[in-house]
Design a protein around this motif. Structure first.
Motif, PDB file in Angstrom:
ATOM      1  N   ALA A 233      10.377  -5.704   4.356  1.00  0.00           N
ATOM      2  CA  ALA A 233       9.081  -5.252   3.849  1.00  0.00           C
ATOM      3  C   ALA A 233       8.061  -5.136   4.975  1.00  0.00           C
ATOM      4  N   ALA A 234       8.020  -6.144   5.856  1.00  0.00           N
ATOM      5  CA  ALA A 234       7.055  -6.123   6.951  1.00  0.00           C
ATOM      6  C   ALA A 234       7.282  -4.940   7.874  1.00  0.00           C
ATOM      7  N   MET A 235       8.551  -4.677   8.202  1.00  0.00           N
ATOM      8  CA  MET A 235       8.854  -3.584   9.127  1.00  0.00           C
ATOM      9  C   MET A 235       8.693  -2.213   8.464  1.00  0.00           C
ATOM     10  N   PHE A 236       9.080  -2.096   7.198  1.00  0.00           N
ATOM     11  CA  PHE A 236       8.980  -0.797   6.528  1.00  0.00           C
ATOM     12  C   PHE A 236       7.524  -0.373   6.346  1.00  0.00           C
ATOM     13  N   PHE A 237       6.686  -1.287   5.910  1.00  0.00           N
ATOM     14  CA  PHE A 237       5.300  -0.922   5.627  1.00  0.00           C
ATOM     15  C   PHE A 237       4.400  -0.954   6.856  1.00  0.00           C
ATOM     16  N   ALA A 238       4.733  -1.758   7.856  1.00  0.00           N
ATOM     17  CA  ALA A 238       3.763  -1.982   8.938  1.00  0.00           C
ATOM     18  C   ALA A 238       4.408  -1.959  10.317  1.00  0.00           C
ATOM     19  N   PHE A 239       5.236  -0.950  10.576  1.00  0.00           N
ATOM     20  CA  PHE A 239       5.776  -0.764  11.930  1.00  0.00           C
ATOM     21  C   PHE A 239       5.326   0.604  12.422  1.00  0.00           C
ATOM     22  N   PRO A 240       4.121   0.697  13.018  1.00  0.00           N
ATOM     23  CA  PRO A 240       3.522   1.995  13.351  1.00  0.00           C
ATOM     24  C   PRO A 240       3.671   2.410  14.805  1.00  0.00           C
ATOM     25  N   ASN A 241       4.657   1.863  15.533  1.00  0.00           N
ATOM     26  CA  ASN A 241       4.734   2.131  16.976  1.00  0.00           C
ATOM     27  C   ASN A 241       4.791   3.612  17.307  1.00  0.00           C
ATOM     28  N   LEU A 382      -1.855  -3.345   4.597  1.00  0.00           N
ATOM     29  CA  LEU A 382      -2.190  -3.911   3.292  1.00  0.00           C
ATOM     30  C   LEU A 382      -0.988  -3.917   2.352  1.00  0.00           C
ATOM     31  N   MET A 383      -0.173  -2.861   2.398  1.00  0.00           N
ATOM     32  CA  MET A 383       1.033  -2.850   1.557  1.00  0.00           C
ATOM     33  C   MET A 383       2.024  -3.914   1.997  1.00  0.00           C
ATOM     34  N   CYS A 384       2.070  -4.192   3.300  1.00  0.00           N
ATOM     35  CA  CYS A 384       2.920  -5.269   3.800  1.00  0.00           C
ATOM     36  C   CYS A 384       2.485  -6.605   3.214  1.00  0.00           C
ATOM     37  N   VAL A 385       1.175  -6.883   3.238  1.00  0.00           N
ATOM     38  CA  VAL A 385       0.661  -8.142   2.684  1.00  0.00           C
ATOM     39  C   VAL A 385       0.968  -8.230   1.199  1.00  0.00           C
ATOM     40  N   ALA A 386       0.777  -7.121   0.474  1.00  0.00           N
ATOM     41  CA  ALA A 386       1.053  -7.124  -0.964  1.00  0.00           C
ATOM     42  C   ALA A 386       2.534  -7.365  -1.239  1.00  0.00           C
ATOM     43  N   ALA A 387       3.405  -6.734  -0.435  1.00  0.00           N
ATOM     44  CA  ALA A 387       4.847  -6.900  -0.635  1.00  0.00           C
ATOM     45  C   ALA A 387       5.272  -8.337  -0.343  1.00  0.00           C
ATOM     46  N   VAL A 388       4.714  -8.934   0.712  1.00  0.00           N
ATOM     47  CA  VAL A 388       5.049 -10.320   1.040  1.00  0.00           C
ATOM     48  C   VAL A 388       4.578 -11.253  -0.069  1.00  0.00           C
ATOM     49  N   ALA A 389       3.392 -11.002  -0.619  1.00  0.00           N
ATOM     50  CA  ALA A 389       2.889 -11.824  -1.723  1.00  0.00           C
ATOM     51  C   ALA A 389       3.795 -11.700  -2.950  1.00  0.00           C
TER      52      ALA A 389
END
Length: 427
Positions: A233-241, A382-389
């Protein structure tokens, strides 16, 4: 200060850990030369961004397929032998790149073939390497070992590409590939000194049935599922390299592009250098969740602020969060997974931390095309945080994981102690 400095207990207690540490340093710097030179050479031969991007697609499928099979291989054969043979194979591929670079007119197709071959061999090797840690390092030192390994990686991630760029710029592709080949010769020499690591259940033929057995075990363990799901979830939503060049343009800070790529590694390095306290953590599931949450918040902030200095700090904080989450994941994996399944589960872990970033770059590019670069950053964070929650609520056993009370951790600890006890003398 002594409580903050890295815990060197694994270094002192395990000769094989020291060998793998040095082997990893040599391999990373050797690989960095090819990692930088290969896409640059494709760009020079084709002058096409698409041709460079195709290299990523060529690498992904072999990594997935051979990563899974490499897990079964690590549980069926001597892991030292798997590491040694794949390392030698990577050295041969470096020689192919060297020979091609020395041709009067270097060819394009060998570059793609080598890229696919490197990905396949890395997929075969990584589960054997990862599963060795659980065997050669004492149970209670797994977090310290993960921190030292990550520290080695972060140092290499900051200095390796920079050195590789200088070699390519001033000495050419042939010199870069030559350094790569020499590095693998040294690495193979170090690997030959490792202790044998035969499979726990005796030698057998790796098969699809074994891969399925590992997948069933992972599915039956909510704590393991949680580590995989949070990372994906963290990498899919919040990996913007992939968006860094565009963000640098929008912020009128093209000069800071290299810093954007290295900021995460700098944040991870800061955690690594002050990781002594992590050896006393028992609730590693909370470490996974907290680190992933910090990652998401920091990536969102990087897209929200417009001052380049603040953005770089946000990216460094994101790297620190990723480092904390990675330490928690590695500790849980090495403290709970049975030795006879460790390789197959390491193969699944390869998918966990390789597929997520690839898909994350696709997501980031797509969203940026629709709504803009900066919104792709903050919306993904923000979607990463929501997915982790959401995952935290769905997988409470990850939250309550405690290394001192978890049944799988206790079972693994006792099994390792029993394996290390000397056999009773025969009369």
């Amino acid at each position: 200060m002594s409580r903050l400095l890295p815990d060197l207990a694994p270094w002192r207690s395990s000769r094989d850990f020291r060998l793998l540490f040095f082997q990893g340093v040599v391999t990373f710097f050797a690989s960095a030369m090819a990692m930088i030179a290969l896409p640059l050479q494709i760009k020079e031969l084709t002058d096409s961004p698409l041709a460079v991007g195709v290299m990523g697609a060529v690498e992904l499928v072999p990594l997935v397929v051979f990563g899974l099979y490499g897990g079964a291989l690590a549980d069926a054969l001597d892991r030292r032998r798997v590491i040694l043979l794949t390392e030698a194979g990577l050295g041969v591929l470096a020689v192919v790149l060297l020979v091609n670079a020395l041709l009067p007119d270097p060819l394009l197709w060998p570059l793609y073939v080598v890229a696919a071959g490197v990905s396949a061999l890395a997929g075969l090797q990584r589960p054997a390497l990862d599963s060795m840690m659980a065997r050669i390092v004492p149970h209670e030192q797994q977090t310290a070992a993960a921190a030292l390994n990550s520290l080695r990686y972060q140092i290499g991630a900051i200095s390796g590409p920079a050195l590789a760029g200088l070699v390519v710029a001033y000495a050419g592709y042939g010199a870069a590939y030559g350094v790569t080949a020499v590095g693998f010769v040294v690495s193979v020499g170090l690997c030959t000194r490792l202790s044998p690591a035969p499979p726990a259940g005796g030698t057998e033929r790796p098969a699809l049935r074994g891969i399925a057995e590992g997948a069933r075990y992972a599915w039956s363990r909510p704590v393991l599922l949680g580590t995989y799901a949070v990372d994906l979830a963290a990498m899919f939503f919040a990996f913007p390299n992939t968006l860094f060049p565009f963000l640098a343009d929008e912020l009128d800070a093209v000069w800071a592009l290299g810093l954007m790529y290295s900021a995460g590694a700098i944040g991870g390095l800061a955690i690594g250098l002050t990781s002594g306290w992590t050896s006393r953590v028992r609730r590693h599931g909370l470490l996974v969740i907290f680190g992933a949450g910090v990652w998401g918040v920091a990536i969102a902030a990087a897209g929200w602020f417009s001052q380049i200095g603040v953005v770089l700090v946000c990216l460094a904080v994101a790297g620190a969060g990723d480092m904390l989450s990675g330490l928690g994941r590695a500790t849980i994996w090495n403290q709970t997974i049975p030795e006879e399944l460790r390789g197959r589960l390491a193969g699944i872990e390869v998918l966990s931390y390789s597929v997520g970033p690839q898909l994350g770059q696709v997501r980031a590019g797509t969203v940026a095309g629709w709504t803009g670069t900066r919104s792709a950053f903050w919306s993904g964070g923000l979607m990463c945080v929501a997915a982790v929650a959401m995952l935290t609520a769905m997988l409470p056993k990850l939250v309550t994981y405690d290394a001192d009370t978890d049944e799988d951790a206790l079972r693994r600890r006792e099994a390792k102690r029993a394996a290390q006890e000397p056999a009773p003398a025969e009369h």
